[in-house]
Design a protein around this motif. Structure first.
Motif, PDB file in Angstrom:
ATOM      1  N   ILE A 135       0.835  -1.206   0.000  1.00 42.81           N
ATOM      2  CA  ILE A 135       0.000   0.000   0.000  1.00 42.81           C
ATOM      3  C   ILE A 135       0.867   1.253   0.000  1.00 42.81           C
ATOM      4  CG2 ILE A 135      -1.716   1.324   1.327  1.00 42.81           C
ATOM      5  CD1 ILE A 135      -2.841  -1.160  -0.091  1.00 42.81           C
ATOM      6  N   TYR A 136       1.918   1.252   0.813  1.00 38.78           N
ATOM      7  CA  TYR A 136       2.789   2.429   0.893  1.00 38.78           C
ATOM      8  C   TYR A 136       3.537   2.644  -0.418  1.00 38.78           C
ATOM      9  CZ  TYR A 136       5.871   5.920   2.939  1.00 38.78           C
ATOM     10  OH  TYR A 136       6.550   7.079   3.207  1.00 38.78           O
ATOM     11  N   SER A 137       3.941   1.564  -1.044  1.00 36.28           N
ATOM     12  CA  SER A 137       4.604   1.663  -2.350  1.00 36.28           C
ATOM     13  C   SER A 137       3.655   2.267  -3.385  1.00 36.28           C
ATOM     14  CB  SER A 137       5.079   0.278  -2.802  1.00 36.28           C
ATOM     15  OG  SER A 137       5.580   0.336  -4.117  1.00 36.28           O
ATOM     16  N   ARG A 138       2.412   1.834  -3.366  1.00 31.03           N
ATOM     17  CA  ARG A 138       1.404   2.395  -4.270  1.00 31.03           C
ATOM     18  C   ARG A 138       1.256   3.893  -4.016  1.00 31.03           C
ATOM     19  NH1 ARG A 138      -2.130  -1.910  -6.194  1.00 31.03           N
ATOM     20  NH2 ARG A 138      -3.924  -0.532  -6.315  1.00 31.03           N
ATOM     21  N   HIS A 139       1.233   4.267  -2.748  1.00 27.87           N
ATOM     22  CA  HIS A 139       1.093   5.678  -2.363  1.00 27.87           C
ATOM     23  C   HIS A 139       2.250   6.496  -2.937  1.00 27.87           C
ATOM     24  CE1 HIS A 139      -0.082   9.015   0.335  1.00 27.87           C
ATOM     25  NE2 HIS A 139       1.217   9.251   0.335  1.00 27.87           N
ATOM     26  N   LYS A 140       3.476   6.012  -2.732  1.00 28.97           N
ATOM     27  CA  LYS A 140       4.652   6.738  -3.217  1.00 28.97           C
ATOM     28  C   LYS A 140       4.659   6.824  -4.744  1.00 28.97           C
ATOM     29  CE  LYS A 140       7.636   4.277  -0.943  1.00 28.97           C
ATOM     30  NZ  LYS A 140       8.849   3.720  -0.353  1.00 28.97           N
ATOM     31  N   LYS A 148      -6.071   8.624  -1.479  1.00 28.60           N
ATOM     32  CA  LYS A 148      -7.416   8.172  -1.849  1.00 28.60           C
ATOM     33  C   LYS A 148      -7.363   7.125  -2.964  1.00 28.60           C
ATOM     34  CE  LYS A 148      -9.083  12.775  -0.765  1.00 28.60           C
ATOM     35  NZ  LYS A 148      -9.385  14.060  -1.371  1.00 28.60           N
ATOM     36  N   ILE A 149      -6.512   7.373  -3.948  1.00 28.28           N
ATOM     37  CA  ILE A 149      -6.452   6.524  -5.136  1.00 28.28           C
ATOM     38  C   ILE A 149      -5.819   5.168  -4.840  1.00 28.28           C
ATOM     39  CG2 ILE A 149      -5.468   6.315  -7.463  1.00 28.28           C
ATOM     40  CD1 ILE A 149      -5.500   9.441  -7.555  1.00 28.28           C
ATOM     41  N   GLU A 150      -4.843   5.122  -3.946  1.00 30.00           N
ATOM     42  CA  GLU A 150      -4.054   3.911  -3.717  1.00 30.00           C
ATOM     43  C   GLU A 150      -4.897   2.693  -3.353  1.00 30.00           C
ATOM     44  OE1 GLU A 150      -2.793   4.638   0.954  1.00 30.00           O
ATOM     45  OE2 GLU A 150      -1.638   5.568  -0.627  1.00 30.00           O
ATOM     46  N   HIS A 151      -6.077   2.919  -2.834  1.00 30.73           N
ATOM     47  CA  HIS A 151      -6.913   1.813  -2.369  1.00 30.73           C
ATOM     48  C   HIS A 151      -7.802   1.217  -3.458  1.00 30.73           C
ATOM     49  CE1 HIS A 151      -5.607   2.839   1.633  1.00 30.73           C
ATOM     50  NE2 HIS A 151      -5.896   4.089   1.356  1.00 30.73           N
ATOM     51  N   VAL A 152      -7.943   1.921  -4.570  1.00 33.35           N
ATOM     52  CA  VAL A 152      -8.888   1.459  -5.586  1.00 33.35           C
ATOM     53  C   VAL A 152      -8.249   1.158  -6.938  1.00 33.35           C
ATOM     54  CG1 VAL A 152     -10.877   2.580  -4.519  1.00 33.35           C
ATOM     55  CG2 VAL A 152      -9.536   3.829  -6.213  1.00 33.35           C
ATOM     56  N   VAL A 153      -7.041   1.645  -7.171  1.00 33.87           N
ATOM     57  CA  VAL A 153      -6.413   1.478  -8.475  1.00 33.87           C
ATOM     58  C   VAL A 153      -5.894   0.039  -8.625  1.00 33.87           C
ATOM     59  CG1 VAL A 153      -4.126   2.279  -7.733  1.00 33.87           C
ATOM     60  CG2 VAL A 153      -4.850   2.608 -10.102  1.00 33.87           C
ATOM     61  N   ASP A 207      -3.544  -3.217  -9.878  1.00 40.55           N
ATOM     62  CA  ASP A 207      -2.112  -3.506  -9.951  1.00 40.55           C
ATOM     63  C   ASP A 207      -1.572  -3.198 -11.344  1.00 40.55           C
ATOM     64  OD1 ASP A 207      -2.096  -4.333  -7.306  1.00 40.55           O
ATOM     65  OD2 ASP A 207      -2.153  -6.474  -7.787  1.00 40.55           O
ATOM     66  N   GLU A 208      -2.363  -3.465 -12.357  1.00 36.67           N
ATOM     67  CA  GLU A 208      -1.935  -3.190 -13.736  1.00 36.67           C
ATOM     68  C   GLU A 208      -1.661  -1.698 -13.931  1.00 36.67           C
ATOM     69  OE1 GLU A 208      -3.593  -3.521 -18.332  1.00 36.67           O
ATOM     70  OE2 GLU A 208      -4.663  -4.577 -16.740  1.00 36.67           O
ATOM     71  N   THR A 209      -2.546  -0.862 -13.421  1.00 34.27           N
ATOM     72  CA  THR A 209      -2.362   0.582 -13.546  1.00 34.27           C
ATOM     73  C   THR A 209      -1.146   1.034 -12.759  1.00 34.27           C
ATOM     74  OG1 THR A 209      -4.709   0.943 -13.934  1.00 34.27           O
ATOM     75  CG2 THR A 209      -3.446   2.830 -13.131  1.00 34.27           C
ATOM     76  N   ILE A 210      -0.955   0.515 -11.572  1.00 29.63           N
ATOM     77  CA  ILE A 210       0.220   0.874 -10.769  1.00 29.63           C
ATOM     78  C   ILE A 210       1.497   0.510 -11.514  1.00 29.63           C
ATOM     79  CG2 ILE A 210       1.540   0.246  -8.686  1.00 29.63           C
ATOM     80  CD1 ILE A 210      -0.577   2.315  -8.115  1.00 29.63           C
ATOM     81  N   GLU A 211       1.527  -0.668 -12.107  1.00 29.73           N
ATOM     82  CA  GLU A 211       2.721  -1.085 -12.856  1.00 29.73           C
ATOM     83  C   GLU A 211       2.980  -0.151 -14.043  1.00 29.73           C
ATOM     84  OE1 GLU A 211       5.049  -3.221 -11.856  1.00 29.73           O
ATOM     85  OE2 GLU A 211       3.786  -3.339 -10.068  1.00 29.73           O
ATOM     86  N   ALA A 212       1.919   0.274 -14.730  1.00 25.79           N
ATOM     87  CA  ALA A 212       2.072   1.203 -15.852  1.00 25.79           C
ATOM     88  C   ALA A 212       2.595   2.551 -15.365  1.00 25.79           C
ATOM     89  CB  ALA A 212       0.746   1.373 -16.581  1.00 25.79           C
ATOM     90  N   ILE A 213       2.110   3.013 -14.225  1.00 29.12           N
ATOM     91  CA  ILE A 213       2.568   4.284 -13.663  1.00 29.12           C
ATOM     92  C   ILE A 213       4.029   4.174 -13.233  1.00 29.12           C
ATOM     93  CG2 ILE A 213       2.274   5.901 -11.733  1.00 29.12           C
ATOM     94  CD1 ILE A 213      -0.773   5.375 -11.971  1.00 29.12           C
ATOM     95  N   LYS A 214       4.422   3.047 -12.628  1.00 29.51           N
ATOM     96  CA  LYS A 214       5.821   2.837 -12.248  1.00 29.51           C
ATOM     97  C   LYS A 214       6.718   2.933 -13.485  1.00 29.51           C
ATOM     98  CE  LYS A 214       5.327  -0.074  -8.158  1.00 29.51           C
ATOM     99  NZ  LYS A 214       5.506  -1.429  -7.625  1.00 29.51           N
TER     100      LYS A 214
END
Length: 123
Positions: A76-81, A103-108, A110-117
């Protein structure tokens, strides 16, 4: 990793992780102060997280993350950062980026997080 499916529980785990990096022992009052919740609400939440195997409460009332709790809090913290960094790169003010990422970190997904990374690492 199984999702908790409860934003409140995710926030508690993330808060414990952050507090753990700031101080040696984390207590319910520290969580209460950081999150602005009543001590009674925090105590109920801690008992719930303990029953689910995410934390333990030691004899000195210190709260520790168990392995699965720490893994989930780290995620969760990694998503936040990641989200905060992305929003800042888009031109969002730091304070707003922090709040929105929370707010976003809880609903986005994993695919979107990986694309953002991936985007963050190339821009």
């Amino acid at each position: 990793m199984n999702k908790i499916y409860n934003e409140s529980e995710e926030m508690y785990l993330e808060t414990i992780l952050i507090l753990k990096s700031e101080k040696q022992n984390v207590h319910a009052i520290d969580i209460s102060n950081k999150m602005g919740f009543s001590r009674a609400s925090v105590s109920r939440a801690m008992q719930n997280l303990k029953n689910k195997g995410y934390i333990d409460i030691l004899s000195n009332d210190s709260i520790i993350l168990l392995k699965k709790g720490e893994e989930y809090a780290d995620k969760i913290y990694s998503r936040h950062k990641t989200l905060t960094e992305f929003l800042i790169k888009l031109g969002v003010k730091n304070e707003v980026a922090e709040e929105d990422a929370c707010k976003i970190e809880h609903v986005v997904s994993d695919e979107t997080i990986e694309a953002i990374k991936k985007y963050n690492s190339t821009h």
